[in-house]
Write a protein that holds these residues in place. Structure first.
Motif, PDB file in Angstrom:
ATOM      1  N   SER A  87      46.335  47.959  47.328  1.00 52.92           N
ATOM      2  CA  SER A  87      47.638  47.339  47.592  1.00 52.92           C
ATOM      3  C   SER A  87      48.798  48.199  47.122  1.00 52.92           C
ATOM      4  CB  SER A  87      47.705  45.961  46.916  1.00 52.92           C
ATOM      5  OG  SER A  87      47.362  46.046  45.543  1.00 52.92           O
ATOM      6  N   ILE A  89      52.101  46.909  44.065  1.00 53.25           N
ATOM      7  CA  ILE A  89      52.575  45.534  43.950  1.00 53.25           C
ATOM      8  C   ILE A  89      52.822  45.161  42.493  1.00 53.25           C
ATOM      9  CG2 ILE A  89      51.897  43.108  44.237  1.00 53.25           C
ATOM     10  CD1 ILE A  89      50.544  43.835  46.807  1.00 53.25           C
ATOM     11  N   ASN A  90      51.955  45.631  41.588  1.00 57.67           N
ATOM     12  CA  ASN A  90      52.008  45.191  40.198  1.00 57.67           C
ATOM     13  C   ASN A  90      52.856  46.072  39.290  1.00 57.67           C
ATOM     14  OD1 ASN A  90      50.252  42.984  40.674  1.00 57.67           O
ATOM     15  ND2 ASN A  90      48.493  44.378  40.615  1.00 57.67           N
ATOM     16  N   ASP A 108      48.254  49.805  41.380  1.00 54.98           N
ATOM     17  CA  ASP A 108      47.313  48.684  41.374  1.00 54.98           C
ATOM     18  C   ASP A 108      45.861  49.153  41.325  1.00 54.98           C
ATOM     19  OD1 ASP A 108      49.622  47.241  41.715  1.00 54.98           O
ATOM     20  OD2 ASP A 108      49.328  46.906  43.865  1.00 54.98           O
ATOM     21  N   CYS A 130      52.437  47.469  48.873  1.00 58.82           N
ATOM     22  CA  CYS A 130      53.771  47.890  48.456  1.00 58.82           C
ATOM     23  C   CYS A 130      53.749  49.377  48.176  1.00 58.82           C
ATOM     24  CB  CYS A 130      54.195  47.114  47.203  1.00 58.82           C
ATOM     25  SG  CYS A 130      55.860  47.489  46.639  1.00 58.82           S
ATOM     26  N   THR A 131      54.691  50.124  48.746  1.00 57.25           N
ATOM     27  CA  THR A 131      54.786  51.549  48.473  1.00 57.25           C
ATOM     28  C   THR A 131      55.674  51.775  47.248  1.00 57.25           C
ATOM     29  OG1 THR A 131      56.773  51.990  49.786  1.00 57.25           O
ATOM     30  CG2 THR A 131      54.661  51.918  50.966  1.00 57.25           C
ATOM     31  N   ARG A 132      55.679  53.017  46.745  1.00 56.01           N
ATOM     32  CA  ARG A 132      56.505  53.315  45.573  1.00 56.01           C
ATOM     33  C   ARG A 132      57.987  53.153  45.895  1.00 56.01           C
ATOM     34  NH1 ARG A 132      55.392  55.839  40.836  1.00 56.01           N
ATOM     35  NH2 ARG A 132      53.353  56.573  41.567  1.00 56.01           N
ATOM     36  N   GLU A 179      59.304  51.148  48.111  1.00 52.45           N
ATOM     37  CA  GLU A 179      59.590  49.717  48.222  1.00 52.45           C
ATOM     38  C   GLU A 179      59.676  49.069  46.853  1.00 52.45           C
ATOM     39  OE1 GLU A 179      57.408  49.087  52.586  1.00 52.45           O
ATOM     40  OE2 GLU A 179      56.317  48.744  50.713  1.00 52.45           O
ATOM     41  N   LEU A 180      58.830  49.511  45.915  1.00 52.22           N
ATOM     42  CA  LEU A 180      58.898  48.997  44.552  1.00 52.22           C
ATOM     43  C   LEU A 180      60.234  49.357  43.917  1.00 52.22           C
ATOM     44  CD1 LEU A 180      57.486  47.762  42.009  1.00 52.22           C
ATOM     45  CD2 LEU A 180      56.757  50.087  41.473  1.00 52.22           C
ATOM     46  N   CYS A 199      59.296  44.253  47.028  1.00 54.45           N
ATOM     47  CA  CYS A 199      57.843  44.049  47.078  1.00 54.45           C
ATOM     48  C   CYS A 199      57.425  42.594  47.163  1.00 54.45           C
ATOM     49  CB  CYS A 199      57.176  44.707  45.867  1.00 54.45           C
ATOM     50  SG  CYS A 199      57.065  46.502  46.047  1.00 54.45           S
ATOM     51  N   GLY A 202      53.568  41.565  47.649  1.00 56.97           N
ATOM     52  CA  GLY A 202      53.554  42.668  48.589  1.00 56.97           C
ATOM     53  C   GLY A 202      54.185  42.301  49.912  1.00 56.97           C
ATOM     54  N   ILE A 203      54.205  43.257  50.800  1.00 51.93           N
ATOM     55  CA  ILE A 203      54.777  43.074  52.132  1.00 51.93           C
ATOM     56  C   ILE A 203      53.632  43.114  53.132  1.00 51.93           C
ATOM     57  CG2 ILE A 203      56.377  43.989  53.848  1.00 51.93           C
ATOM     58  CD1 ILE A 203      57.849  45.390  51.524  1.00 51.93           C
TER      59      ILE A 203
END
Length: 703
Positions: free
Chosen positions: A318, A321-322, A327, A666-668, A670-671, A676, A681-682
Motif C-alpha cells: 500500500s 498510507i501509514n 507500509d 498512497c505514494t510518497r 501524495e503523503l 492519503c 489510502g486512495i
C-alpha cells in the motif's frame, strides 16, 4: 480489496554447488548412457483412455521449443492456464484458470516428483505454490486434470491438478550457458549415467537477473537435483534429492497514477528493500510395481517425501498510507512437511466386465515451527502483529471403480474421504495471544464419470463431483483481529466445492485432434486468508461456468500447432460491495503455439497469448486492459552435441500490464500533500507492467 506481495535483495551464490556444476560433464565423459524411452499421449490423443474431456498430458518434446520467461510458465502448456507475476521473480507466480484468480495457487494442486508444492496455512496466503525451483530441461512430462472428478486429487484441486515428473535418464549429458539483457545469466549442467545397476542423474543450476526495473532485482537462484532410479515410473523406483535457494529485490505493483504523474517511471518502485529469500530442500522416494493378487493382475504405487521450507518476504503493497517510513511488512514461514501416499489397482478380468478397482490413501503433516507477520522498516522488524506455531495433519482414503459396460460405454464411480486436523499455538503479538486452539474438518466427496464411444474417433464425456479447499488454520481458530483486538468469527477449516462438466474429444481431420468442454463450479465460500493483515477475509459463495476448446494439429514436416480458447464467467451468489463480479477472474484467454523440429539443424517455437479484460472490483465498472503478447524461440544445431538458441520474450514489445488490481494505496508525494485519505489510502488501479522485449541467448554443449 486486499492484495499480497513480495520482494528482497539478492546476490548470486555459486560457491556451494559450483564444483558439482564443473564436475558433471567430466564425470559423464566416456560413459554411454541409454536414455529411457517414454511414449506419452498428447494432450488430446486420449480417445478410449481418458475419463474426462479436460485431462491430458504434455511431453518433454512439446516443452522443448517453448520460450519461457520464468520456470513456472511450463504450466501454460495446460490449456487455459495463465501464469503472471506482480512482484519479484523469487516469489511464487500468480495463476489464473477457469474463471479463478488462483492467487499464488489456492485452487490448483501441483506436485513435483510426487511431492506437494502448495503450502497450507502459509505466511503469504493459503495454497502458496512456488515453482521457481523447477528446471524445465529436466521435465519429462506433465499430467493434468481439471475439475474435481478424480479421487486422487484432494485439497486445492477445485480447478484441477498437475503432476510434474523429471527424467530418470537424459538422452545426452550437457552443459548449457545463457546470457541476456538486464544482467540475465544462467548456467546449467546435467548428466546421467549407469551406477551399479541403477541410473544416476545429477543437475546443478545457477542464475541471476536484474530485470528491467529501475531498482535492480538482484535475483540469485541456485538449484540442484540428484536422482537414483531403477526401471520406469510404472515398474521401478527412484530416490530424489532437491535443493533450491533464492534471494531477490522486488518492484511491487504500483498505483498507475504514480507513473502517469511522473513520480516514478514505468519500471519504477515506490519502496526500496522489498523482496525476500526462500529455500526448499527435499528428499523423496517413489516405487511402482505390477503383479497379481487373488488371481488378478495388480498395479501398486507408493511414495514418501520430506521437505524443509522457508520464506522471508518483505512487501509494501500500500506504499505510504501509514507514514513516511512506508507500509512494509515481513511474512516469515519455517516448516517441515512430510507425508506419502499409496494405491493399488486390481484389474478384475472378463468375469467382472474387465473392471478396475482402485484403493488408495494419503497422509500429509505440516510442522510449522513459526509463521508470522511483522511490521518492518527497510527489512528491520519494528513490531510483531502475530506469530504462531501450527501442526496440521491431512489424511485421505479413496476408492474408484472403472467399468467398461459395453464397447461404447464405460463409467467411473469414486469416493474420497478427507480429514484435516490443525492446532494453532500463538507465540507473539499483543492481540494475537487471544487466538489459537484446534480445528477439525471432514468431508466425503463422491465422484461420477461416464464416457460414450469412441464413435469413429469421437468420444463424449459427462462428469460430476464434489471436492474442497482448505482454509488457513489461523482463520479457523481466530477470535480477534491480531492488529487491533476487535472480535472476528472463525471460519470452517474446509470449504466444499462442486463441479460438473460435459465434453467431447475428437479427431476432426487426420492429425487434427480437438476437445471441447462445458463446465460449472460452485464454491460454498470465497474465504481467503490475507497474509498482509493476518486475518481471514470473507467474500461469499460463488458460481463459475465456462467453455474450453483445445486443439492440436500435426501439420507435417516437423510442424505442430496448438490452439486453445477458454471462456468463463464468475459471479458471487449474493452481491458483495455493491456487485456480484468476482474480481480478477479472467473471462477470456486464448493461446496459439507453433513449433517446428524435424531433427535437422533448425528448430523453433512461436507462442501468442491473449488475456481478455477482467473486472477489477465487484461492480464491474473498473476493468483491466486486454492484450496480446508473443514469445519466440529459434534454435540451430551445429551438430548433435552443440546447439544455439535465441529467445525473444515479448517479441513485439507490448506496453501492457502483467497484472492489474483495484485497491487503496498512497505514494510518497501524495503523503507529503496530505492526500492519503485519512489512513485508508486512495483507491485506484494498481499495476505491474509486462517486462519489455527481452533477448536471451543459450548455448548447449553435449557430452
Amino acid at each position: 480489496m486486499k492484495h499480497r506481495h513480495t520482494a528482497g535483495r539478492t546476490r548470486l551464490r555459486l560457491n556451494r554447488w559450483s564444483w558439482l556444476l564443473a564436475a558433471l560433464p567430466f564425470q559423464a565423459m566416456g560413459a554411454e548412457t541409454l536414455g529411457e524411452v517414454t511414449v506419452q499421449a498428447s494432450k488430446q490423443a486420449l480417445v478410449g483412455i481418458a475419463d474426462t474431456a479436460s485431462e491430458g498430458s504434455v511431453s518433454a518434446e512439446q516443452l522443448a521449443n517453448r520460450p519461457l520467461l520464468r520456470p513456472a510458465e511450463v504450466l501454460e502448456a495446460v490449456p487455459g492456464l495463465i501464469v503472471t507475476q506482480h512482484s519479484g521473480d523469487g516469489k511464487a507466480n500468480q495463476y489464473f484458470l477457469r474463471g479463478f484468480n488462483l492467487d499464488h495457487g489456492s485452487d490448483f494442486a501441483t506436485s513435483v516428483l510426487g511431492m506437494p508444492v502448495n503450502m497450507v496455512s502459509h505466511a503469504h496466503g493459503q495454497g502458496y505454490m512456488d515453482l521457481n525451483f523447477l528446471i524445465p530441461e529436466l521435465v519429462s512430462g506433465i499430467q493434468y486434470r481439471k475439475g474435481v472428478y478424480a479421487v486422487e486429487d484432494g485439497d486445492f484441486s477445485a480447478t484441477g491438478s498437475a503432476r510434474i515428473d523429471y527424467q530418470r535418464a537424459l538422452p545426452s549429458n550437457f552443459v548449457e550457458l545463457g546470457a541476456g539483457q538486464n544482467g540475465y545469466r544462467r548456467a546449467l549442467g546435467a548428466a546421467s549415467m549407469p551406477l551399479g545397476g541403477l541410473t544416476f542423474l545429477g543437475a546443478v543450476e545457477a542464475s541471476s537477473n536484474n530485470g528491467p526495473w529501475e531498482q535492480p532485482e538482484h535475483l540469485g537462484r541456485t538449484n540442484a537435483v540428484l536422482r537414483l532410479s531403477s526401471g520406469t515410473a510404472r515398474d521401478g523406483y527412484s530416490i530424489s534429492a532437491l535443493a533450491y535457494e533464492a534471494r531477490w529485490t522486488a518492484t511491487e505493483h504500483v498505483p498507475e497514477r504514480a507513473i502517469a504523474s511522473g513520480e516514478i517511471g514505468r519500471y519504477g518502485a515506490l519502496s526500496p528493500k522489498d523482496g525476500g529469500s526462500t529455500h526448499r530442500y527435499s528428499l523423496s522416494g517413489e516405487w511402482a510395481a505390477s503383479g497379481s493378487q487373488f488371481g488378478v493382475d495388480t498395479a501398486t504405487q507408493a511414495s514418501v517425501y520430506v521437505i524443509d521450507y522457508g520464506l522471508n518476504l518483505f512487501s509494501s503493497p500500500s506504499g505510504f498510507i501509514n507514514g513516511p517510513q512506508g507500509d512494509q511488512h515481513e511474512q516469515a514461514d519455517r516448516r517441515t512437511v512430510w507425508g506419502g501416499q499409496a494405491s493399488r489397482s486390481w484389474f478384475l478380468g472378463p468375469r467382472l466386465l474387465d473392471s478396475e478397482l482402485v484403493l488408495g490413501g494419503q497422509l500429509r503433516r505440516d510442522e510449522i515451527g513459526s509463521v508470522g507477520l511483522y511490521d518492518t522498516v527497510l527489512r528491520q522488524r519494528t513490531d510483531t502483529v502475530r506469530e504462531d506455531r501450527i501442526r496440521q495433519t491431512a489424511t485421505a482414503l479413496y476408492t474408484a471403480l472403472k467399468t467398461p459396460w459395453l464397447p461404447w460405454l464405460r463409467s467411473t464411480l469414486g469416493l474420497r474421504h478427507d480429514q484435516i486436523r490443525a492446532e494453532v499455538t500463538p507465540l507473539a503479538g499483543v492481540f494475537n495471544m487471544d487466538n489459537g486452539g484446534s480445528a477439525t474438518g471432514r468431508q466425503t466427496s463422491p465422484k461420477l464419470g461416464v464416457a460414450f464411444g469412441p464413435f469413429s474417433g469421437t468420444e463424449y464425456y459427462a462428469n460430476w463431483g464434489r471436492g474442497f479447499h482448505s482454509n488457513d488454520a489461523r482463520g479457523a481458530t481466530a477470535r480477534v483481529n491480531p492488529k487491533d483486538g476487535t472480535p472476528v468469527d472463525a471460519v470452517p477449516l474446509m470449504v466444499r466445492t462442486q463441479g460438473s462438466e460435459i465434453g467431447v474429444r475428437t479427431t476432426l481431420l487426420p492429425g487434427w485432434q480437438s476437445t471441447l468442454a462445458v463446465w460449472r463450479m460452485d464454491l460454498d465460500s470465497e474465504l481467503v486468508f490475507v497474509g498482509d493483515e493476518g486475518v481471514t477475509e470473507p467474500r461469499g459463495a460463488s458460481r463459475r461456468h465456462g467453455l474450453e476448446w483445445s486443439n492440436s494439429v500435426a501439420l507435417g514436416r516437423g510442424f505442430l500447432l496448438d490452439a486453445d480458447l477458454a471462456l468463463s464467467q464468475a459471479r458471487f451468489k449474493t452481491p458483495v460491495n455493491g456487485g456480484d463480479r468476482v474480481p480478477n477472474a479472467i473471462p477470456r484467454t486464448a493461446s496459439v503455439a507453433l513449433s517446428y523440429d524435424q531433427g535437422g539443424p533448425w528448430s523453433g517455437g512461436l507462442r501468442l497469448r491473449y488475456l481478455g479484460a477482467y473486472d477489477l472490483e465487484e461492480t464491474g465498472q473498473e476493468k483491466s486492459s486486454p492484450f496480446w503478447m508473443a514469445n519466440l524461440r529459434l534454435g540451430y544445431r551445429f551438430d548433435r552435441r552443440v546447439q544455439l538458441t535465441l529467445d525473444v520474450l515479448n517479441l513485439f514489445d507490448r506496453k501492457a500490464n502483467d497484472i492489474e488490481y483495484w485497491g487503496g494505496a498512497c505514494t510518497r508525494n501524495e503523503l507529503n500533500a496530505g492526500a492519503c485519505g485519512g489512513g485508508t489510502g486512495i483507491d485506484g488501479r494498481l499495476i505491474h507492467p509486462l517486462e519489455p522485449r527481452t533477448v536471451r541467448l543459450g548455448l548447449r554443449i553435449g557430452f
